[in-house]
Enzyme design. Sequence first.
Site, PDB file in Angstrom:
ATOM      1  N   CYS A 128      96.119 -68.977  14.804  1.00  0.00           N
ATOM      2  CA  CYS A 128      94.835 -68.731  15.475  1.00  0.00           C
ATOM      3  C   CYS A 128      93.679 -68.968  14.498  1.00  0.00           C
ATOM      4  CB  CYS A 128      94.784 -67.294  16.000  1.00  0.00           C
ATOM      5  SG  CYS A 128      93.298 -66.941  16.971  1.00  0.00           S
ATOM      6  N   ARG A 173      90.525 -63.306  10.452  1.00  0.00           N
ATOM      7  CA  ARG A 173      91.348 -62.290   9.780  1.00  0.00           C
ATOM      8  C   ARG A 173      92.754 -62.784   9.504  1.00  0.00           C
ATOM      9  NH1 ARG A 173      90.668 -58.064  14.494  1.00  0.00           N
ATOM     10  NH2 ARG A 173      91.092 -60.028  15.553  1.00  0.00           N
ATOM     11  N   CYS A 210      94.354 -60.345  19.254  1.00  0.00           N
ATOM     12  CA  CYS A 210      93.800 -61.707  19.375  1.00  0.00           C
ATOM     13  C   CYS A 210      92.749 -61.733  20.493  1.00  0.00           C
ATOM     14  CB  CYS A 210      94.927 -62.698  19.679  1.00  0.00           C
ATOM     15  SG  CYS A 210      94.352 -64.400  19.809  1.00  0.00           S
TER      16      CYS A 210
HETATM   17 CO    CO Z   1      93.443 -64.886  17.805  1.00  0.00          CO
END
Ligand code: CO
Length: 216
Positions: free
Chosen positions: A43, A47, A102
């Site tokens: 992703c 982070r 997410c």
């Molecule tokens: Co994500």
Amino acid sequence: MSIKIETIFKNNEKWIAEKLSNDPHYFEKLSKGQQPEFLYIGCSDSRVTAEELMGLEPGQVFVHRNIANLVVSTDNNINAVVQYAVEYLKVKHIIVCGHYECGGVKAAMHPSDMGQLNSWLQTLRDVYRLHKHELDKIEDERQRFDRLVELNVIEQCINIIKIDHVQRSWYKTGFPMIHGWVFDVRTGKLIDLKLNMAHEFREVRKIYDLKPGRFS
Ligand code: CO
């Protein structure tokens, strides 16, 4: 406090000095080329870094990141990345790494009009629809959210095996191996979903096996 651009360039100088103090030939070696054994698809979330969470160095991971780590068949970008990684770099492993909390997955759970993001998030909504029965049985919202993160990783791993370049290489060499992981942003732990992709492929083979090599 916001970070100044100058700080980044200062950081870069410090990083160069650190690398050279450990190995004076570090960049000379780095410039010779790359032979990464891993393709990491993760992703874009700030982070969830790729190399850092795996404890790996520049040169060791070929990286592709997008919102919610999706493998979309019409995405020219990911198709090029996978082809290059498999055919030229001959990576041994392809990793799809999702993460709890997410934002992309969360947005897909709560449909709303998000402009350009609508078509991208549709893939996630399709994952929800495919697993609706399992997901709707989970009463706790966080657990349902976590499970959708995991199911999304599984579906994207299945999307990887649908790609012709991957199948060609599989039939020829048995590689790359495909792994589904989740990064738990709450603890820092990397979780291996221990997917059996050979089994997954057998399940969908009738539909997706391109029988590569038959026409070449
Ligand atoms: Co994500």
